[in-house]
Scaffold this motif. Sequence first.
Motif, PDB file in Angstrom:
ATOM      1  N   LEU A  70      70.151 116.186  68.311  1.00  0.00           N
ATOM      2  CA  LEU A  70      71.612 116.259  68.299  1.00  0.00           C
ATOM      3  C   LEU A  70      72.175 115.978  66.912  1.00  0.00           C
ATOM      4  N   SER A  71      71.564 115.050  66.193  1.00  0.00           N
ATOM      5  CA  SER A  71      72.027 114.741  64.842  1.00  0.00           C
ATOM      6  C   SER A  71      71.920 115.963  63.939  1.00  0.00           C
ATOM      7  N   HIS A  72      70.808 116.690  64.043  1.00  0.00           N
ATOM      8  CA  HIS A  72      70.660 117.930  63.268  1.00  0.00           C
ATOM      9  C   HIS A  72      71.687 118.980  63.679  1.00  0.00           C
ATOM     10  N   LYS A  73      71.905 119.104  64.979  1.00  0.00           N
ATOM     11  CA  LYS A  73      72.874 120.098  65.454  1.00  0.00           C
ATOM     12  C   LYS A  73      74.274 119.817  64.901  1.00  0.00           C
ATOM     13  N   LEU A  74      74.619 118.545  64.765  1.00  0.00           N
ATOM     14  CA  LEU A  74      75.937 118.181  64.252  1.00  0.00           C
ATOM     15  C   LEU A  74      76.117 118.614  62.799  1.00  0.00           C
ATOM     16  N   VAL A  75      75.135 118.352  61.950  1.00  0.00           N
ATOM     17  CA  VAL A  75      75.310 118.740  60.544  1.00  0.00           C
ATOM     18  C   VAL A  75      75.177 120.253  60.367  1.00  0.00           C
ATOM     19  N   GLU A  76      74.412 120.880  61.244  1.00  0.00           N
ATOM     20  CA  GLU A  76      74.333 122.344  61.209  1.00  0.00           C
ATOM     21  C   GLU A  76      75.682 122.957  61.605  1.00  0.00           C
ATOM     22  N   ARG A  77      76.304 122.382  62.633  1.00  0.00           N
ATOM     23  CA  ARG A  77      77.631 122.845  63.050  1.00  0.00           C
ATOM     24  C   ARG A  77      78.665 122.553  61.958  1.00  0.00           C
TER      25      ARG A  77
ATOM     26  N   SER B 124      75.470 112.532  59.983  1.00  0.00           N
ATOM     27  CA  SER B 124      75.662 112.378  61.424  1.00  0.00           C
ATOM     28  C   SER B 124      74.744 111.290  61.948  1.00  0.00           C
ATOM     29  N   GLN B 125      75.095 110.750  63.110  1.00  0.00           N
ATOM     30  CA  GLN B 125      74.248 109.747  63.766  1.00  0.00           C
ATOM     31  C   GLN B 125      74.552 109.761  65.255  1.00  0.00           C
TER      32      GLN B 125
ATOM     33  N   ARG C 244      72.635 109.190  78.896  1.00  0.00           N
ATOM     34  CA  ARG C 244      73.952 109.517  78.377  1.00  0.00           C
ATOM     35  C   ARG C 244      73.994 109.338  76.861  1.00  0.00           C
ATOM     36  N   ILE C 245      74.978 109.989  76.253  1.00  0.00           N
ATOM     37  CA  ILE C 245      75.252 109.800  74.834  1.00  0.00           C
ATOM     38  C   ILE C 245      76.152 108.575  74.712  1.00  0.00           C
ATOM     39  N   ASP C 246      75.736 107.599  73.942  1.00  0.00           N
ATOM     40  CA  ASP C 246      76.484 106.353  73.825  1.00  0.00           C
ATOM     41  C   ASP C 246      77.431 106.362  72.626  1.00  0.00           C
ATOM     42  N   THR C 247      76.938 106.772  71.449  1.00  0.00           N
ATOM     43  CA  THR C 247      77.748 106.716  70.224  1.00  0.00           C
ATOM     44  C   THR C 247      77.448 107.924  69.351  1.00  0.00           C
ATOM     45  N   VAL C 248      78.495 108.494  68.755  1.00  0.00           N
ATOM     46  CA  VAL C 248      78.348 109.602  67.807  1.00  0.00           C
ATOM     47  C   VAL C 248      79.108 109.241  66.531  1.00  0.00           C
ATOM     48  N   VAL C 249      78.447 109.430  65.398  1.00  0.00           N
ATOM     49  CA  VAL C 249      79.076 109.197  64.101  1.00  0.00           C
ATOM     50  C   VAL C 249      79.010 110.493  63.301  1.00  0.00           C
ATOM     51  N   LEU C 250      80.139 110.897  62.729  1.00  0.00           N
ATOM     52  CA  LEU C 250      80.161 112.064  61.847  1.00  0.00           C
ATOM     53  C   LEU C 250      81.059 111.725  60.652  1.00  0.00           C
ATOM     54  N   SER C 251      80.449 111.629  59.489  1.00  0.00           N
ATOM     55  CA  SER C 251      81.202 111.413  58.258  1.00  0.00           C
ATOM     56  C   SER C 251      81.155 112.688  57.443  1.00  0.00           C
ATOM     57  N   THR C 252      82.329 113.194  57.058  1.00  0.00           N
ATOM     58  CA  THR C 252      82.383 114.446  56.310  1.00  0.00           C
ATOM     59  C   THR C 252      83.231 114.300  55.060  1.00  0.00           C
ATOM     60  N   GLN C 253      82.665 114.747  53.958  1.00  0.00           N
ATOM     61  CA  GLN C 253      83.428 114.811  52.721  1.00  0.00           C
ATOM     62  C   GLN C 253      84.560 115.825  52.884  1.00  0.00           C
TER      63      GLN C 253
END
Length: 418
Positions: A157-164, A184-185, A198-207
């Motif tokens: 999922l972390s890879h999918k987030l940065v790919e998206r 992402s995390q 379940r998914i507990d926590t999602v982190v996305l930091s974007t410049q």
Amino acid sequence: MARSKNPDEHYFFTSESVSMGHPDKVSDAVSDAVLDSLLAVDNRARVACETMCTTGLVVVGGEITVHNQKAINALNNAEETIRDIIRKIGYTGDIGMKFDADTCAVMRVMHSQSDDISMGVSEGEGLHKEQGAGDQGLMFGFACRETPDLMPLPIDLSHKLVERHAKVRQDNKLIKGLRPDAKSQVTVEYDINNKPVRIDTVVLSTQHTEAWNGKAQQAKLKKAVIKHIIEPCMPKKLYDPKNVTIHVNPTGQFEIGGPHGDVGLTGRKIIVDTYGGRGRHGGGAFSGKDPSKVDRSAAYMARYIAKNLVASRICDVCEVQLSYAIGVAEPTSIHVDTYKTGKLPEPEITQLVRDIFPLTPDGILKHLKLRNPIFSPTASHGHFGRKPGKVKVNGKSYETFTWEKTDLAAKIKKAAGI
């Protein structure tokens, strides 16, 4: 926030990924671009290419030996190769990033591979007739049933987030003003049987550009990131918007990033590159290394073995360790750990591995077709869990991510009698 009904029987596991614009990944991409430019014209080039990038500067060094004039020409053209890959990542035309493909300085500090190492690696030159391993070391491969690609769910999922994130940034329609650097995390809750619940926590930091600075704008950016980046990547059965913690740019803003924000180095994201902390890691990095280096090729083979074992249903979880001595062809050890999910005793599974898989450096290179310019796509979004495909270089087509095939699963199943 609500938790599971039996928290004492559950646990949480977290993995992260970083985008192609993260400074360490910029360095990985530069190293692999130089490698591919040489393999395209000299498939036995010896390359150990290391990169450092910072504000307005890229430094590329290492040990490189080539064998023909075309490769010499490619090496002489390394600066343009480097600028081209930085341009493709997205560092161009925005002076606010203070790192630009067309204006950054490029320094090259390279020399040829040690004759002592070359002697042990080249077929017929060392103490052993066969091509030996390019170094000593231990390599691990891992596979499990948590995703269709047989990867652990948190790193997948972390890879999918940065790919998206890369797609949304490059399209520049759904969210305008994103810059290349991102992280992402994902934290996943598991039950007592090691199943994701379940998914507990999602982190996305974007410049981003300065237009997104300030609390009000960051609040808008968070909503847009959740809608257009995070939610499209989440598995519906495990993602409950009312029962998940989401952090977007939790420092408050992220205008300064990329190589201007942090120095980037090749090989500094080895856990991102592999399994996100699941299983073990031998410590060797991948990018910038030609496939004679078992740090790279044997790690790919270990994943190939683990994935085919799980795909054969001889086990549900599998970790494979291979180890090598420099200049020696056969591995010094093979270890298979099925985490008590195997249908056969582990020594028997290990023997199947010895019987079915080519494990000498030359055997690995031939079976996985690694003497080709196929490594640039691995520099972002992980080396494992990817779809096998093809890439065109100089008009020729080459197979990519061959280590993700499960073409030996049926043979394993038949040999195991299951």
